[in-house]
Every structure is written in structure tokens, then in C-alpha cells.
Design an enzyme around this catalytic site. Structure first.
Site, mmCIF file in Angstrom:
data_model
loop_
_atom_site.group_PDB
_atom_site.id
_atom_site.type_symbol
_atom_site.label_atom_id
_atom_site.label_comp_id
_atom_site.label_asym_id
_atom_site.label_seq_id
_atom_site.Cartn_x
_atom_site.Cartn_y
_atom_site.Cartn_z
ATOM 1 C CG ASP A 78 -0.248 -0.029 2.446
ATOM 2 O OD1 ASP A 78 0.415 1.044 2.902
ATOM 3 O OD2 ASP A 78 -0.316 -1.062 3.212
ATOM 4 C CG HIS A 98 -13.331 25.522 10.152
ATOM 5 N ND1 HIS A 98 -12.964 26.486 8.948
ATOM 6 C CD2 HIS A 98 -12.376 24.497 10.102
ATOM 7 C CE1 HIS A 98 -12.014 26.176 8.216
ATOM 8 N NE2 HIS A 98 -11.508 25.108 8.943
ATOM 9 C CD GLU A 121 -6.946 20.049 8.897
ATOM 10 O OE1 GLU A 121 -6.788 18.842 9.232
ATOM 11 O OE2 GLU A 121 -7.549 20.545 8.042
#
Length: 363
Positions: free
Chosen positions: A73, A168, A244
């Protein structure tokens, strides 16, 4: 003899404590012939991934294989070993050369990228190596073995926890299409209006909100405050792990600017969730803290209605896991500022995603 080699590697910190795993299977039936895993001390994800490949090829040769189908992967390793990407990192060149030397001993080798969920056996071995090196008790099961069986039966809402995910409102960086991670920028005037509109949509979903949770950054806290005011003044609780992704040196730049200055690093980042922006945080690291945060939320507010105000990356990762999607989902889903997504979760682990990125309230 033809075999399949599944390989993986990981690093908790990038660089950090690292390990690799490799599985050799029969072709085409897929029975496991040999497994390899080991700790690598402190190094990077890419070094660990290349080591997994090397150990997998060695194991195939020990079994007298003549043809090998490699599946990983790691987009970076697959593309570099296939000759489509240059190896610009000097630290990876000796590893790539070692892998190429092993490839030369075989009659035929193919390289195929696969999503992470199809590489769970090798990933579990790599994590086992890291766990053992850190003195942890490794799990003997693959990560998905305890997952609930899928069902077409319509779910009952009894005991369900409703999670309302809200990105947001708009900021100056949002409008300009710039990476906005840990920079604590405020909502714009438009963002304030969007947050109030999102509050109206949340109130339409439920006025019996149990909790409003927010990332610590003020663009989220302000959005959460405006939503809370619309649903009866529920206090806003800051949850640090809802923050974040840290975009490091890319903070405040546009995609085009990053592509011009860091083309190799950007391609690697787009190709693997284990890769972090320079000085930043990988999506794997974000996913780990977000899963922990959501597990705490589901335990603390079981059976309630919880509004989670966060950012693009955390919300995408929550939805990816809820939908059992591949990592490609992260680059294909668009989330608007103040967009609303809804999902229900049950104590037995079942999840139903009700909506993704609702924006009608913004028109």
C-alpha cells in the site's frame, strides 16, 4: 513456483520506532507460506516499507520461488520499483538497490499498489514488531476480525449515538485555497454567517443536543459557539485531538505553490497516508488521535446527539473509517466550509452514515 508477497512498514513518529512485516502466499489461492516481521529501531516510514519489501523478496527466494507478485500500500515504493518515479531521497537508494538485486534473481516480478485494507496482514506484522519493541502486548488478530457483520436490515435507533460532523466556517485562507493546519486564523465575516447557518441545520437535525465539541483552534471554537447558540446554548467543550493536521512547511501555501517547491514530497504524500509534509504530520498520525478521540466521545455521550466541529482532515478520516473506504477516499471527497455530515454509531460497532457534506443551508 509463483507466489504473492505482501509487504508493509511503519514508523510511529516518522522518524520514530519502526517495524516491517511481510507475508508470502501461494498463488493464486492465497494460503500463507511464510511470515516475516522485525523492529528497525528509529527510522522513517519509507525505510520501513522498503525493508518490508526486501524481507518479503528474501523469503520468496528462500522458498525457491521463481515468479513473485508484490503487493504493497506504499505508492512511493511501488512507483519507484516500477521505474515510474525517481528515487530522489539518498537514504532510500541503497535500499532500492538491494531490492533490485533480489528482483534480478527471479524470473519475473510484478509490483501492484493495493489499498491499506487489503494489506492488513503485513500491516499487522509491522505493528506487532513495533509493539514488541516497545514492550507492548501485540494483538494476535487482524484489525478487522472483530468488526460487526454487514447487514441489510434497517437499523433501529435504540442505543444509537448520533454524531453531527461540521467543518468550521470560511477563513481568509479557506477562500484562497491555502493549506490551513495549525495556524490559528479567525473566521471571516462570511464564515460567521456560514456557521450560523450550520447551526440552523444542526437544530433541524435535533434540538436535543447532548454536547458540542470543538477543535481548539478559534475558527472551530467560534463555529461551535454559534451552533451551540442555535441549539439551546449547550456549552462548547474543546477536544485537543480534534485539531487539524499539521501541514508543516506547507502551511499557508496553495497546492500549486507546494507542487512547484516540493514536487517529490507532494507526490509521496498524495501516495501514502504514512508520509508527512516536511515538518508536519502524516494522515496516519492524525487518524490515530482521531480514532482515540471518537472512542472517548462514543463512550462519554453514548445514546446522545453530539456535534463535532473540526477540520477537513479529521472529518474525512472519520468518514473514511465509517464507510470502510480506502485511502483514495481522502483525496476524492470535498468538504465545504460549514458543510454538515451525519452518522449514527451503535455500541456493537455498527455505523450508518446518513449524509455527507450537506450544504443546502448555505444557499
Amino acid at each position: 513456483m509463483r507466489v504473492l508477497v505482501e509487504a508493509d512498514g511503519g514508523s510511529r513518529g516518522n522518524p520514530g520506532p519502526a517495524g516491517y512485516g511481510a507475508v508470502v502466499r501461494t498463488h493464486p489461492t492465497g494460503e500463507i507460506l511464510l511470515e516475516r516481521y522485525g523492529s528497525l529501531g528509529t527510522t522513517t516510514n519509507n525505510v520501513a516499507e522498503y525493508t518490508g519489501l526486501i524481507e518479503g523478496l528474501k523469503a520468496a527466494l528462500e522458498l525457491n520461488a521463481t515468479e513473485v507478485d508484490v503487493r504493497m500500500d506504499s505508492k512511493l515504493v511501488i512507483e519507484q520499483m516500477s521505474g515510474r518515479w525517481q528515487i530522489k531521497n539518498p537514504g532510500l537508494r541503497p535500499l532500492a538497490a538491494s531490492a533490485a538485486e533480489l528482483v534480478s534473481r527471479l524470473d519475473r516480478v510484478s509490483f501492484e499498489w493495493i489499498p491499506r485494507e487489503r494489506n492488513k496482514a503485513a500491516d499487522a506484522l509491522a505493528n506487532r514488531a513495533m509493539d514488541e519493541a516497545q514492550g507492548k502486548t501485540p494483538s494476535t488478530e487482524l484489525p478487522d476480525e472483530s468488526a460487526p457483520a454487514p447487514s441489510w436490515a434497517p437499523p433501529s435507533m435504540e442505543n444509537a449515538t448520533r454524531i453531527v460532523l461540521v467543518r468550521h466556517g470560511e477563513t481568509a485562507l479557506t477562500k484562497q485555497g491555502r493549506y490551513s493546519g495549525r495556524g490559528d486564523v479567525p473566521l471571516s465575516d462570511e464564515g460567521e454567517a456560514q456557521a450560523m447557518a450550520a447551526g440552523g441545520r444542526v437544530a433541524g437535525i435535533s434540538r436535543d443536543v447532548t454536547a458540542v465539541l470543538s477543535s481548539p483552534l478559534r475558527r472551530c471554537v467560534r463555529t461551535a459557539e454559534l451552533i451551540a447558540a442555535e441549539v439551546g446554548g449547550v456549552p462548547v467543550t474543546v477536544v485537543d485531538d480534534l485539531i487539524e493536521c499539521d501541514f508543516g512547511e506547507w502551511e499557508g501555501l496553495t497546492f500549486a505553490e507546494v507542487q512547484e517547491r516540493w514536487p517529490y514530497e507532494l507526490n509521496a504524500w498524495l501516495g501514502s497516508t504514512s508520509v508527512a509534509p516536511p515538518g508536519g504530520e502524516s494522515f496516519q498520525a492524525v487518524a490515530k488521535r482521531i480514532r482515540g478521540a471518537m472512542a472517548t466521545v462514543l463512550k462519554a455521550y453514548a445514546g446522545g446527539v453530539v456535534v463535532v466541529v473540526s477540520h477537513v482532515s479529521p472529518i474525512k478520516l472519520i468518514l473514511r473509517d465509517a464507510l470502510a473506504a480506502s485511502d483514495a477516499f481522502l483525496h476524492r471527497l470535498y468538504l465545504d466550509a460549514a458543510g454538515v455530515s451525519t452518522m449514527d454509531a451503535w455500541p456493537d460497532g455498527n455505523i450508518a452514515v446518513r449524509s455527507v457534506n450537506e450544504t443546502a443551508h448555505l444557499r
